[in-house]
Design an enzyme around this catalytic site. Structure first.
Site, PDB file in Angstrom:
ATOM      1  N   LYS A  67       0.855  -1.201   0.017  1.00 14.06           N
ATOM      2  CA  LYS A  67       0.030  -0.055   0.079  1.00 14.06           C
ATOM      3  C   LYS A  67       1.249   1.306  -0.029  1.00 14.06           C
ATOM      4  O   LYS A  67       1.440   0.755   0.671  1.00 14.06           O
ATOM      5  CB  LYS A  67      -0.850   0.131   1.480  1.00 14.06           C
ATOM      6  CG  LYS A  67      -2.108   1.516   1.147  1.00 14.06           C
ATOM      7  CD  LYS A  67      -2.855   1.405   2.214  1.00 14.06           C
ATOM      8  CE  LYS A  67      -2.669   0.903   3.398  1.00 14.06           C
ATOM      9  NZ  LYS A  67      -3.164   1.597   4.199  1.00 14.06           N
ATOM     10  N   HIS A 137     -12.922  10.403  11.844  1.00 18.38           N
ATOM     11  CA  HIS A 137     -13.492  10.078  10.934  1.00 18.38           C
ATOM     12  C   HIS A 137     -13.358   8.167  11.126  1.00 18.38           C
ATOM     13  O   HIS A 137     -14.878   7.007  10.968  1.00 18.38           O
ATOM     14  CB  HIS A 137     -12.974  10.362  10.158  1.00 18.38           C
ATOM     15  CG  HIS A 137     -12.750   9.095   8.819  1.00 18.38           C
ATOM     16  ND1 HIS A 137     -13.833   9.783   7.768  1.00 18.38           N
ATOM     17  CD2 HIS A 137     -11.431   7.920   7.730  1.00 18.38           C
ATOM     18  CE1 HIS A 137     -13.393   8.543   7.093  1.00 18.38           C
ATOM     19  NE2 HIS A 137     -12.720   7.892   6.556  1.00 18.38           N
ATOM     20  N   ASN A 159     -14.787  11.490  24.279  1.00 17.97           N
ATOM     21  CA  ASN A 159     -13.515  12.058  23.510  1.00 17.97           C
ATOM     22  C   ASN A 159     -12.889  13.082  23.486  1.00 17.97           C
ATOM     23  O   ASN A 159     -13.627  14.108  25.004  1.00 17.97           O
ATOM     24  CB  ASN A 159     -14.498  12.416  21.897  1.00 17.97           C
ATOM     25  CG  ASN A 159     -13.402  12.788  20.736  1.00 17.97           C
ATOM     26  OD1 ASN A 159     -12.570  11.464  20.482  1.00 17.97           O
ATOM     27  ND2 ASN A 159     -13.363  13.863  20.292  1.00 17.97           N
ATOM     28  N   SER A 199      -5.863  10.344  18.219  1.00 15.98           N
ATOM     29  CA  SER A 199      -4.708  10.878  17.303  1.00 15.98           C
ATOM     30  C   SER A 199      -3.904  11.011  18.960  1.00 15.98           C
ATOM     31  O   SER A 199      -2.587  12.211  18.673  1.00 15.98           O
ATOM     32  CB  SER A 199      -4.453  11.709  16.154  1.00 15.98           C
ATOM     33  OG  SER A 199      -5.722  11.554  15.535  1.00 15.98           O
ATOM     34  N   LYS A 226       2.623   8.485  19.964  1.00 15.09           N
ATOM     35  CA  LYS A 226       1.683   8.817  19.767  1.00 15.09           C
ATOM     36  C   LYS A 226       1.233   7.981  21.032  1.00 15.09           C
ATOM     37  O   LYS A 226       2.077   6.844  21.026  1.00 15.09           O
ATOM     38  CB  LYS A 226       1.058   8.139  18.961  1.00 15.09           C
ATOM     39  CG  LYS A 226       0.417   8.916  17.835  1.00 15.09           C
ATOM     40  CD  LYS A 226      -0.558   8.172  16.773  1.00 15.09           C
ATOM     41  CE  LYS A 226      -0.732  10.170  15.228  1.00 15.09           C
ATOM     42  NZ  LYS A 226      -1.576   8.920  14.688  1.00 15.09           N
TER      43      LYS A 226
HETATM   44  P1  NAD Z   1     -10.151  12.201  13.105  1.00 12.00           P
HETATM   45  O1  NAD Z   1      -8.771  13.299  12.866  1.00 12.00           O
HETATM   46  O2  NAD Z   1     -10.299  12.072  12.078  1.00 12.00           O
HETATM   47  O3  NAD Z   1      -9.680  11.996  14.619  1.00 12.00           O
HETATM   48  C1  NAD Z   1      -9.149  11.871  15.373  1.00 12.00           C
HETATM   49  C2  NAD Z   1      -9.546  12.109  16.795  1.00 12.00           C
HETATM   50  O4  NAD Z   1      -8.206  11.857  17.422  1.00 12.00           O
HETATM   51  C3  NAD Z   1     -10.425  12.512  17.072  1.00 12.00           C
HETATM   52  O5  NAD Z   1     -11.359  12.199  18.403  1.00 12.00           O
HETATM   53  C4  NAD Z   1      -9.684  13.771  18.102  1.00 12.00           C
HETATM   54  O6  NAD Z   1     -10.855  13.789  19.238  1.00 12.00           O
HETATM   55  C5  NAD Z   1      -8.910  13.270  18.690  1.00 12.00           C
HETATM   56  N1  NAD Z   1      -7.422  14.289  18.758  1.00 12.00           N
HETATM   57  C6  NAD Z   1      -7.256  14.788  17.561  1.00 12.00           C
HETATM   58  N2  NAD Z   1      -6.186  15.387  18.632  1.00 12.00           N
HETATM   59  C7  NAD Z   1      -6.552  14.532  19.351  1.00 12.00           C
HETATM   60  C8  NAD Z   1      -5.007  14.616  20.632  1.00 12.00           C
HETATM   61  N3  NAD Z   1      -3.602  15.925  20.543  1.00 12.00           N
HETATM   62  N4  NAD Z   1      -5.473  14.672  21.865  1.00 12.00           N
HETATM   63  C9  NAD Z   1      -6.135  13.695  21.899  1.00 12.00           C
HETATM   64  N5  NAD Z   1      -6.816  13.506  21.086  1.00 12.00           N
HETATM   65  C10 NAD Z   1      -6.716  14.215  19.740  1.00 12.00           C
HETATM   66  O7  NAD Z   1      -8.513  10.864  12.567  1.00 12.00           O
HETATM   67  P2  NAD Z   1      -9.192   9.205  12.468  1.00 12.00           P
HETATM   68  O8  NAD Z   1      -9.392   8.780  11.148  1.00 12.00           O
HETATM   69  O9  NAD Z   1     -10.559   8.867  13.287  1.00 12.00           O
HETATM   70  O10 NAD Z   1      -8.098   8.342  13.167  1.00 12.00           O
HETATM   71  C11 NAD Z   1      -7.935   8.190  14.541  1.00 12.00           C
HETATM   72  C12 NAD Z   1      -6.510   7.738  15.329  1.00 12.00           C
HETATM   73  O11 NAD Z   1      -6.718   6.558  14.540  1.00 12.00           O
HETATM   74  C13 NAD Z   1      -4.905   8.099  13.786  1.00 12.00           C
HETATM   75  O12 NAD Z   1      -3.931   8.721  14.716  1.00 12.00           O
HETATM   76  C14 NAD Z   1      -5.123   7.514  12.805  1.00 12.00           C
HETATM   77  O13 NAD Z   1      -3.383   7.688  12.425  1.00 12.00           O
HETATM   78  C15 NAD Z   1      -5.133   6.290  13.672  1.00 12.00           C
HETATM   79  N6  NAD Z   1      -5.437   5.125  12.986  1.00 12.00           N
HETATM   80  C16 NAD Z   1      -4.522   3.838  13.304  1.00 12.00           C
HETATM   81  C17 NAD Z   1      -4.700   3.060  12.262  1.00 12.00           C
HETATM   82  C18 NAD Z   1      -4.089   1.584  12.172  1.00 12.00           C
HETATM   83  O14 NAD Z   1      -4.341   0.830  11.356  1.00 12.00           O
HETATM   84  N7  NAD Z   1      -3.796   1.347  13.893  1.00 12.00           N
HETATM   85  C19 NAD Z   1      -5.223   2.737  11.136  1.00 12.00           C
HETATM   86  C20 NAD Z   1      -6.719   4.217  10.527  1.00 12.00           C
HETATM   87  C21 NAD Z   1      -6.088   5.290  11.899  1.00 12.00           C
END
Ligand code: NAD
Length: 320
Positions: A67, A137, A159, A199, A226
């Site tokens: 990917k 998201h 949240n 995040s 993170k």
């Molecule tokens: P998003 O930007 O749509 O949402 C972010 C989320 O994190 C929200 O709940 C927000 O309130 C919170 N947030 C933002 N900044 C923050 C901070 N500084 N401290 C605490 N909380 C905070 O992102 P998303 O698409 O929902 O993804 C969420 C997380 O999941 C991201 O970190 C992304 O990298 C991770 N992710 C992991 C995988 C995996 O395979 N493990 C796959 C996709 C996404």
């Protein structure tokens, strides 16, 4: 080669197909039949973008590829979402490229599938309350997939940015479950299963919040620095992950490992539970699955969608 455009994925891929693909590839990884290649992720110094590759070879399903993609924080000005990726599959018999598949929705589905696979195999018996930490998201995908893996009766949510909680409420309504926004004390003591998907760069869920028996799917931490969980909580739990080396270096377990609270040997690949080589939850009070996200998950769901697209006449064949 076959091309499956991003716009076709929603009509082709289901949460069930993603679940089966991810469960199978986790088992193949634990059996030593599938392995991930080293991850490349670079800050390219243009548009503040992070770009990279996650690849691997699954010798059981004969999926090979990568990917390619990453995160472009300024994409709104182009009318595009910030996460952009494409999966390329190759024929492992010849090395020829066999498919290019839109990877954006697939990434959301394979990530949701990973936490739901962990719920199927590790949740306490008769788990009824789902706790969601995170309302971005990805949270909606995680909740929808979790609702298929367990028989939940209600959802609790928290949240860091409360204005985003509407997404959890709407998703719970969509799947027909009552929702309540709560503080972390209530979430940690009432939820049987907790999914964290934020995040965050500091622990949100503290050791004292979690009463048990509880299963936690920690899904947000996929990069160095993170963090969503208190290392003390990690240290007292029974630990599982997709890939051990990744979990203790860039996943949630990096912090407990860095503080010397856990060793790699304390973390079990979830594939071993799927194949029956590990008992799973056993008598543990708290289990944690660290879903770091591996390239083989992407290849597994992409291969599944290529099959579906070809069956339904939605794949485009091109000569390369
Ligand atoms: P998003 O930007 O749509 O949402 C972010 C989320 O994190 C929200 O709940 C927000 O309130 C919170 N947030 C933002 N900044 C923050 C901070 N500084 N401290 C605490 N909380 C905070 O992102 P998303 O698409 O929902 O993804 C969420 C997380 O999941 C991201 O970190 C992304 O990298 C991770 N992710 C992991 C995988 C995996 O395979 N493990 C796959 C996709 C996404």
């Amino acid at each position: 080669m076959w091309v499956v455009p991003e716009k076709e994925i929603a009509g082709l891929m289901t949460a069930e197909a993603a679940f089966d693909a991810v469960e199978s590839v986790f088992a193949a990884m634990a059996d030593g039949k599938a392995y991930n290649f080293p991850v490349v992720r670079e800050a390219i110094g243009h548009e503040d973008a992070l770009y990279g590759f996650k690849g691997g070879f699954d010798g059981a399903a004969l999926n090979m590829g990568l990917k390619a993609g990453g995160y472009w924080p300024n994409n709104q000005k182009h009318g595009l979402i910030n996460h952009q990726s494409t999966v390329f599959l190759f024929d492992p018999d010849t090395g020829r490229v066999s498919a290019a598949v839109g990877g954006n929705l697939l990434t959301a589905l394979r990530t949701a599938a990973a936490s739901s696979v962990s719920i199927k195999h590790l949740a306490p018996k008769d788990a009824k309350v789902l706790g969601m930490i995170g309302a971005g998201h990805q949270s909606a995908f995680q909740m929808r997939a979790a609702s298929k893996a367990g028989k939940f009766e209600r959802v609790l949510g928290w949240n860091p940015h409360p204005d985003m909680l509407g997404r959890l409420e709407e998703t719970a309504a969509e799947i027909g479950l009552p929702f309540e926004a709560v503080d972390l004390d209530r979430l940690g003591s009432e939820a049987d299963v907790i999914i964290s998907i934020t995040s965050a760069f500091e622990p949100l869920l503290k050791d004292g919040h979690v009463k048990g028996p509880t299963h936690i799917a920690a899904m947000g931490t996929d990069t160095k620095g993170k963090q969503e969980l208190d290392p003390a909580l990690v240290a007292r739990a029974r630990l599982f992950t997709d890939e051990v080396a990744q979990s203790t270096s860039i996943g949630e377990f990096q912090h407990a490992a860095g503080q010397g609270l856990i060793k790699d040997a304390d973390v079990t690949p979830i594939g071993k539970v799927i194949t029956g080589a590990h008992e799973g939850r056993g008598d543990a009070e708290v289990t944690i699955f660290d879903g770091t996200g591996v390239g083989l998950q992407d290849l597994a769901v992409a291969a599944a969608v290529v099959d579906l697209a070809r069956d339904q006449g939605k794949a485009v064949e091109v000569e390369i």
